[in-house]
Design an enzyme around this catalytic site. Structure first.
Site, PDB file in Angstrom:
ATOM      1  CB  CYS A   1       6.567 -11.832  -0.234  1.00  0.00           C
ATOM      2  SG  CYS A   1       8.303 -12.230  -0.499  1.00  0.00           S
TER       3      CYS A   1
ATOM      4  CE  LYS B   1      22.110 -13.121   6.106  1.00  0.00           C
ATOM      5  NZ  LYS B   1      21.010 -12.467   5.374  1.00  0.00           N
TER       6      LYS B   1
ATOM      7  CG  PHE C   1       7.517 -15.335  -9.759  1.00  0.00           C
ATOM      8  CD1 PHE C   1       6.459 -14.480  -9.477  1.00  0.00           C
ATOM      9  CD2 PHE C   1       8.288 -15.081 -10.881  1.00  0.00           C
ATOM     10  CE1 PHE C   1       6.174 -13.398 -10.301  1.00  0.00           C
ATOM     11  CE2 PHE C   1       8.009 -14.001 -11.721  1.00  0.00           C
ATOM     12  CZ  PHE C   1       6.949 -13.164 -11.426  1.00  0.00           C
ATOM     13  CG  LEU C   2      12.556 -18.019  -4.374  1.00  0.00           C
ATOM     14  CD1 LEU C   2      12.304 -18.021  -2.889  1.00  0.00           C
ATOM     15  CD2 LEU C   2      14.020 -18.289  -4.657  1.00  0.00           C
TER      16      LEU C   2
HETATM   17  N1  LIG Z   1      11.861 -14.280   0.653  1.00  0.00           N
HETATM   18  C1  LIG Z   1      11.096 -14.647  -0.353  1.00  0.00           C
HETATM   19  O1  LIG Z   1      10.416 -15.668  -0.322  1.00  0.00           O
HETATM   20  C2  LIG Z   1      11.055 -13.812  -1.616  1.00  0.00           C
HETATM   21  C3  LIG Z   1      10.472 -14.346  -2.764  1.00  0.00           C
HETATM   22  C4  LIG Z   1      10.449 -13.568  -3.928  1.00  0.00           C
HETATM   23  C5  LIG Z   1      10.987 -12.297  -3.907  1.00  0.00           C
HETATM   24  N2  LIG Z   1      11.525 -11.793  -2.761  1.00  0.00           N
HETATM   25  C6  LIG Z   1      12.113 -10.454  -2.793  1.00  0.00           C
HETATM   26  O2  LIG Z   1      13.531 -10.596  -2.864  1.00  0.00           O
HETATM   27  C7  LIG Z   1      14.178  -9.542  -2.142  1.00  0.00           C
HETATM   28  C8  LIG Z   1      15.102 -10.124  -1.093  1.00  0.00           C
HETATM   29  O3  LIG Z   1      14.319 -10.818  -0.149  1.00  0.00           O
HETATM   30  P1  LIG Z   1      14.983 -11.769   0.949  1.00  0.00           P
HETATM   31  O4  LIG Z   1      13.865 -12.423   1.673  1.00  0.00           O
HETATM   32  O5  LIG Z   1      16.041 -12.599   0.309  1.00  0.00           O
HETATM   33  O6  LIG Z   1      15.684 -10.670   1.874  1.00  0.00           O
HETATM   34  P2  LIG Z   1      16.750 -10.895   3.061  1.00  0.00           P
HETATM   35  O7  LIG Z   1      16.499  -9.825   4.032  1.00  0.00           O
HETATM   36  O8  LIG Z   1      16.708 -12.330   3.502  1.00  0.00           O
HETATM   37  O9  LIG Z   1      18.162 -10.686   2.344  1.00  0.00           O
HETATM   38  C9  LIG Z   1      18.635  -9.460   1.892  1.00  0.00           C
HETATM   39  C10 LIG Z   1      20.146  -9.429   2.113  1.00  0.00           C
HETATM   40  O10 LIG Z   1      20.702  -8.315   1.426  1.00  0.00           O
HETATM   41  C11 LIG Z   1      21.799  -7.847   2.175  1.00  0.00           C
HETATM   42  N3  LIG Z   1      22.133  -6.481   1.699  1.00  0.00           N
HETATM   43  C12 LIG Z   1      21.405  -5.350   1.801  1.00  0.00           C
HETATM   44  N4  LIG Z   1      22.052  -4.323   1.204  1.00  0.00           N
HETATM   45  C13 LIG Z   1      23.207  -4.826   0.695  1.00  0.00           C
HETATM   46  C14 LIG Z   1      24.295  -4.277  -0.025  1.00  0.00           C
HETATM   47  N5  LIG Z   1      24.325  -2.984  -0.398  1.00  0.00           N
HETATM   48  N6  LIG Z   1      25.323  -5.082  -0.371  1.00  0.00           N
HETATM   49  C15 LIG Z   1      25.310  -6.380  -0.024  1.00  0.00           C
HETATM   50  N7  LIG Z   1      24.310  -6.966   0.662  1.00  0.00           N
HETATM   51  C16 LIG Z   1      23.271  -6.196   1.011  1.00  0.00           C
HETATM   52  C17 LIG Z   1      21.312  -7.918   3.600  1.00  0.00           C
HETATM   53  O11 LIG Z   1      22.386  -7.914   4.523  1.00  0.00           O
HETATM   54  C18 LIG Z   1      20.562  -9.269   3.571  1.00  0.00           C
HETATM   55  O12 LIG Z   1      21.397 -10.340   3.937  1.00  0.00           O
HETATM   56  C19 LIG Z   1      13.038  -8.672  -1.591  1.00  0.00           C
HETATM   57  O13 LIG Z   1      12.788  -7.625  -2.486  1.00  0.00           O
HETATM   58  C20 LIG Z   1      11.870  -9.619  -1.558  1.00  0.00           C
HETATM   59  O14 LIG Z   1      10.632  -8.943  -1.665  1.00  0.00           O
HETATM   60  C21 LIG Z   1      11.591 -12.532  -1.631  1.00  0.00           C
END
Ligand SMILES: NC(=O)c1ccc[n+]([C@@H]2O[C@H](COP(=O)([O-])OP(=O)(O)OC[C@H]3O[C@@H](n4cnc5c(N)ncnc54)[C@H](O)[C@@H]3O)[C@@H](O)[C@H]2O)c1
Length: 436
Positions: free
Chosen positions: A263, A35, A152-153
């Site tokens: 989510c 990535k 909240f996006l």
């Molecule tokens: N996707 C959404 O629309 C959304 C909206 C609001 C909140 N959230 C919340 O935000 C959080 C992230 O969601 P997302 O969809 O971005 O997840 P995602 O899976 O797309 O991204 C998470 C990233 O974190 C990386 N990662 C994990 N452990 C790591 C570490 N120790 N060091 C560095 N990188 C690390 C992973 O490799 C991955 O690329 C979740 O808790 C989710 O519930 C998501």
């Protein structure tokens, strides 16, 4: 400010790019080397409208960097965001906090000078206390404050949402951290976005309460739709009729095959678990989860009904696979149980999605992936709209009819008017409206 964003996924990358666009110096860190290499090469690994340009502009300006070096980025930062995943834990549905806690440990080892550590991931109430504890244990000498700042996006409109949020929630009791958060979000303060400062536990619970409420709204209208079908009423009119009431509001009253995505499914279940752990059962949310779970497969029965009850040996064309339009995210998409249910009923499935097909291949098997809606419809006994991508809103019915085995449209998003479709000689099945 100097910002380290730990986790460069849907939330981390969008937040990092937006903070850079506000003028901060941001390093987006991920442990996924592929990535980071892609991003360093100018390639954005996810589909999100406007993100390619935002990343390119800010990278060129030197405000946005990508790295796998967590300690380096953290040591140089004033503010460190944790934006790693919090999926459902296998077996019990609790939020899996192992990524958050691992990140907290790694961050602790690298802190240098007073640093605000901000949890942006969606985490159960009390997680901030645990993160604080982990850092204290790992680095008793560290100077830091742990803040909750849930995100909240919405995927598909993430940049707009980040830059024009309905509100920003910040949970902290630390005055210096509060100042730092104000500075980080300064452009939004100036735009008069609502910023709610509260305590950390309240901020954590606000996020789950918001998602559970929205999931409830969707599920409520879906159940009303089922009743409307039985009694000959029109759910579109009902949604309008109740949505115009300001106390209810018109958003999230769109019927469909059940909520999905990365989510709502995991967050509703995690809230149930938190409720159980604290002897405070969430009965409404329990019902929402149960109702939504059965709905997705039930949609396959709708397809079967439109075809007289039997799908054996029939070809079904599925349009849209991602959990909503304008994203490539397939996590917990309703299309997954729906496709499986169609296959269980003996159907052969063809599918097309404008951007989610590569991701979909990891979630559904034995499907013929096609290059557009019309090739997808070839030989199909029914065309099923699962995700309401813009390009499916004006399909050429004559062209479809010419290639399909039978002119049957099952519209699981109610994007067409029954009379319009019927005029083209199609059997039309939608949700919460009489069949045409
Ligand atoms: N996707 C959404 O629309 C959304 C909206 C609001 C909140 N959230 C919340 O935000 C959080 C992230 O969601 P997302 O969809 O971005 O997840 P995602 O899976 O797309 O991204 C998470 C990233 O974190 C990386 N990662 C994990 N452990 C790591 C570490 N120790 N060091 C560095 N990188 C690390 C992973 O490799 C991955 O690329 C979740 O808790 C989710 O519930 C998501």
């Amino acid at each position: 400010m100097r910002v380290a964003m730990i986790g460069t996924g849907y939330v981390g990358l969008v937040s990092g790019a937006c903070f850079a666009d506000f003028g901060h110096e941001v390093t987006c860190v991920d442990k996924d080397k592929g990535k980071i290499a892609a991003l360093e090469g100018g390639e954005v690994p996810i589909y999100e409208p406007g993100l390619n340009d935002l990343v390119a502009v800010n990278t060129r300006a030197g405000r946005l960097k990508f790295s796998t070096d967590l300690p380096g980025a953290v040591a140089a930062a004033d503010a460190v965001f944790i934006a790693v995943g919090t999926p459902s834990r296998r077996g019990d549905g609790h939020a899996d906090l192992s990524y958050v806690f691992d990140a907290a440990r790694e961050i602790a080892g690298a802190l240098d000078g007073f640093t605000v550590v901000i949890t942006k991931s969606t985490v159960p109430v009390g997680t901030g206390d645990e993160v604080e504890h982990i850092i204290r244990e790992t680095r008793p000498d560290a100077q830091y404050a742990v803040v909750s700042n849930p995100e909240f996006l919405r995927e598909g409109a993430a940049i707009q949402d980040f830059k024009h949020p309905d509100r920003i929630v910040v949970g902290t009791a630390d005055a210096t951290a509060r100042e730092a958060m104000t500075e980080l979000y300064r452009p939004l303060f100036l735009n008069r976005s609502a910023i709610l400062f509260t305590d950390r536990r309240t901020a954590e619970l606000i996020k789950y309460a918001a998602n559970a409420f929205l999931a409830t709204k969707i599920t409520f209208i879906n159940e009303i739709a089922d009743l409307a079908e039985k009694v000959g009423a029109d759910v579109q009119e009902i949604a309008r009729g109740i949505g115009l009431d300001n106390r209810i509001g018109s958003k999230f009253l769109h019927v469909g095959p059940g909520f999905g995505g990365s989510c709502f499914p995991k967050d509703t279940v995690a809230l149930l678990k938190t409720g159980q752990d604290h002897g405070s059962p969430m009965r409404i949310v329990e019902a929402v989860v149960a109702v939504n779970d059965v709905r997705k497969r039930a949609m396959a029965r709708k397809v079967a009904t439109a075809l007289g009850g039997d799908l054996r040996g029939k070809t079904i064309a599925v349009l849209g696979l991602t959990f909503k339009p304008n994203t490539d995210d397939m996590r917990d998409s309703p299309s997954i149980p729906l496709v499986t249910a169609l296959q269980d009923m003996g159907a052969k499935v063809r599918a097309f999605d404008p951007v989610g097909m590569e991701q979909a291949k990891a979630f559904i098997g034995d499907v013929t992936f096609c290059h557009d809606a019309y090739s997808c419809a070839e030989g199909a006994s029914a065309l099923v709209i699962v995700t309401e991508w813009e390009q499916f809103r004006a399909l050429d019915f004559e062209r479809l009819k010419a290639v399909m085995a039978r002119p049957v449209l099952v519209d699981l998003r109610n994007i067409y008017l029954p009379d319009d479709v019927a005029r083209h000689g199609f059997v039309y099945e939608s949700i919460g409206r009489a069949q045409k």
